[in-house]
Design a protein around this motif. Structure first.
Motif, PDB file in Angstrom:
ATOM      1  N   ARG A  49      37.264 164.594  -8.877  1.00 15.46           N
ATOM      2  CA  ARG A  49      38.517 164.979  -9.526  1.00 15.46           C
ATOM      3  C   ARG A  49      39.265 166.008  -8.687  1.00 15.46           C
ATOM      4  O   ARG A  49      40.493 166.000  -8.638  1.00 15.46           O
ATOM      5  CB  ARG A  49      38.246 165.502 -10.936  1.00 15.46           C
ATOM      6  CG  ARG A  49      37.746 164.398 -11.850  1.00 15.46           C
ATOM      7  CD  ARG A  49      37.385 164.913 -13.204  1.00 15.46           C
ATOM      8  NE  ARG A  49      36.717 163.851 -13.960  1.00 15.46           N
ATOM      9  CZ  ARG A  49      35.956 164.062 -15.008  1.00 15.46           C
ATOM     10  NH1 ARG A  49      35.775 165.295 -15.468  1.00 15.46           N
ATOM     11  NH2 ARG A  49      35.378 163.056 -15.625  1.00 15.46           N
ATOM     12  N   SER A  63      51.360 156.215  -9.795  1.00 17.98           N
ATOM     13  CA  SER A  63      50.534 155.346 -10.628  1.00 17.98           C
ATOM     14  C   SER A  63      49.066 155.653 -10.354  1.00 17.98           C
ATOM     15  O   SER A  63      48.710 156.208  -9.302  1.00 17.98           O
ATOM     16  CB  SER A  63      50.827 153.887 -10.324  1.00 17.98           C
ATOM     17  OG  SER A  63      50.381 153.561  -9.017  1.00 17.98           O
ATOM     18  N   ILE A  64      48.231 155.266 -11.278  1.00 12.31           N
ATOM     19  CA  ILE A  64      46.792 155.429 -11.080  1.00 12.31           C
ATOM     20  C   ILE A  64      46.340 154.575  -9.901  1.00 12.31           C
ATOM     21  O   ILE A  64      45.503 154.990  -9.101  1.00 12.31           O
ATOM     22  CB  ILE A  64      46.028 155.081 -12.371  1.00 12.31           C
ATOM     23  CG1 ILE A  64      46.367 156.129 -13.448  1.00 12.31           C
ATOM     24  CG2 ILE A  64      44.519 155.018 -12.122  1.00 12.31           C
ATOM     25  CD1 ILE A  64      45.810 155.832 -14.821  1.00 12.31           C
ATOM     26  N   ARG A  65      46.921 153.410  -9.759  1.00 11.73           N
ATOM     27  CA  ARG A  65      46.586 152.534  -8.626  1.00 11.73           C
ATOM     28  C   ARG A  65      46.899 153.229  -7.296  1.00 11.73           C
ATOM     29  O   ARG A  65      46.115 153.182  -6.350  1.00 11.73           O
ATOM     30  CB  ARG A  65      47.346 151.216  -8.736  1.00 11.73           C
ATOM     31  CG  ARG A  65      47.001 150.216  -7.651  1.00 11.73           C
ATOM     32  CD  ARG A  65      47.611 148.851  -7.890  1.00 11.73           C
ATOM     33  NE  ARG A  65      47.235 148.238  -9.150  1.00 11.73           N
ATOM     34  CZ  ARG A  65      46.061 147.655  -9.407  1.00 11.73           C
ATOM     35  NH1 ARG A  65      45.153 147.608  -8.458  1.00 11.73           N
ATOM     36  NH2 ARG A  65      45.808 147.132 -10.573  1.00 11.73           N
ATOM     37  N   VAL A  75      40.000 151.670  -8.822  1.00  6.50           N
ATOM     38  CA  VAL A  75      41.030 152.019  -9.810  1.00  6.50           C
ATOM     39  C   VAL A  75      40.403 152.394 -11.149  1.00  6.50           C
ATOM     40  O   VAL A  75      40.824 153.360 -11.789  1.00  6.50           O
ATOM     41  CB  VAL A  75      42.039 150.859  -9.996  1.00  6.50           C
ATOM     42  CG1 VAL A  75      43.009 151.147 -11.122  1.00  6.50           C
ATOM     43  CG2 VAL A  75      42.792 150.603  -8.697  1.00  6.50           C
ATOM     44  N   VAL A  78      38.952 155.929 -10.964  1.00 11.24           N
ATOM     45  CA  VAL A  78      40.032 156.921 -10.915  1.00 11.24           C
ATOM     46  C   VAL A  78      40.703 157.013 -12.277  1.00 11.24           C
ATOM     47  O   VAL A  78      41.057 158.107 -12.726  1.00 11.24           O
ATOM     48  CB  VAL A  78      41.046 156.591  -9.800  1.00 11.24           C
ATOM     49  CG1 VAL A  78      42.282 157.467  -9.891  1.00 11.24           C
ATOM     50  CG2 VAL A  78      40.378 156.739  -8.434  1.00 11.24           C
ATOM     51  N   HIS A  79      40.846 155.901 -12.970  1.00  9.28           N
ATOM     52  CA  HIS A  79      41.416 155.913 -14.320  1.00  9.28           C
ATOM     53  C   HIS A  79      40.604 156.836 -15.234  1.00  9.28           C
ATOM     54  O   HIS A  79      41.169 157.640 -15.981  1.00  9.28           O
ATOM     55  CB  HIS A  79      41.472 154.500 -14.905  1.00  9.28           C
ATOM     56  CG  HIS A  79      42.033 154.461 -16.274  1.00  9.28           C
ATOM     57  ND1 HIS A  79      41.250 154.577 -17.400  1.00  9.28           N
ATOM     58  CD2 HIS A  79      43.312 154.330 -16.721  1.00  9.28           C
ATOM     59  CE1 HIS A  79      42.014 154.528 -18.470  1.00  9.28           C
ATOM     60  NE2 HIS A  79      43.272 154.378 -18.081  1.00  9.28           N
ATOM     61  N   VAL A  82      41.390 160.382 -14.303  1.00  8.51           N
ATOM     62  CA  VAL A  82      42.749 160.740 -14.742  1.00  8.51           C
ATOM     63  C   VAL A  82      42.751 161.042 -16.236  1.00  8.51           C
ATOM     64  O   VAL A  82      43.343 162.031 -16.677  1.00  8.51           O
ATOM     65  CB  VAL A  82      43.762 159.621 -14.389  1.00  8.51           C
ATOM     66  CG1 VAL A  82      45.064 159.805 -15.138  1.00  8.51           C
ATOM     67  CG2 VAL A  82      44.002 159.605 -12.883  1.00  8.51           C
ATOM     68  N   ARG A  93      51.484 163.183 -18.128  1.00 11.12           N
ATOM     69  CA  ARG A  93      52.117 161.861 -18.002  1.00 11.12           C
ATOM     70  C   ARG A  93      53.548 162.092 -17.529  1.00 11.12           C
ATOM     71  O   ARG A  93      54.242 162.969 -18.020  1.00 11.12           O
ATOM     72  CB  ARG A  93      52.113 161.132 -19.333  1.00 11.12           C
ATOM     73  CG  ARG A  93      50.710 160.795 -19.781  1.00 11.12           C
ATOM     74  CD  ARG A  93      50.695 159.663 -20.780  1.00 11.12           C
ATOM     75  NE  ARG A  93      49.353 159.415 -21.240  1.00 11.12           N
ATOM     76  CZ  ARG A  93      48.457 158.664 -20.610  1.00 11.12           C
ATOM     77  NH1 ARG A  93      48.775 158.092 -19.478  1.00 11.12           N
ATOM     78  NH2 ARG A  93      47.253 158.483 -21.104  1.00 11.12           N
ATOM     79  N   GLY A  98      53.457 156.659 -14.918  1.00  9.86           N
ATOM     80  CA  GLY A  98      52.412 157.212 -14.073  1.00  9.86           C
ATOM     81  C   GLY A  98      51.994 158.593 -14.541  1.00  9.86           C
ATOM     82  O   GLY A  98      52.251 158.996 -15.676  1.00  9.86           O
TER      83      GLY A  98
END
Length: 115
Positions: A49, A63-65, A75, A78-79, A82, A93, A98
């Motif tokens: 993190r 974006s998370i991507r 992804v 990481v999601h 996040v 947010r 994103g």
């Protein structure tokens, strides 16, 4: 420079600072995010993190991507990171979609005292 201080402090201290800012009409120059214990701070700020925050620092909304691409991770993983950082109030947010880490610098503060 837009800096956030991640620190270990009690809820009472955090609320007292907020009350002072409301009474005086002046906020502190730096944003602060408090954690109740050092253990909680390190539970939220894992190495992965922290790496994510480094690539998002000053980068604006993404974006998370895109965040996953920048750190070279999956992804889905990481999601999860996040979501944890959103829940802790470290990430926000973005209005345009994103997520965003709206700071250019991070300072971590806590004191270890003898028992």
């Amino acid at each position: 420079m837009n800096t956030v201080i991640l620190e270990v402090r009690s809820l009472a201290d955090t609320l007292a600072d907020a009350a002072h800012a409301m009474k005086s009409g002046r906020a502190e120059r730096e944003a602060r995010i408090g954690f109740a214990t050092p253990e909680l701070l390190w539970q939220v700020l894992t190495a992965k993190r922290w790496e994510l925050l480094k690539v998002m620092c000053g980068a604006g909304a993404m974006s998370i991507r895109e965040a996953a691409r920048r750190v070279g991770r999956d992804v889905k993983a990481v999601h999860g990171d996040v979501v944890a950082l959103l829940d802790a109030g470290v990430l926000s947010r973005a209005a345009e979609g994103g997520v965003v880490f709206p700071f250019e610098a991070v300072k971590v503060e806590f004191m270890l005292e003898a028992a």
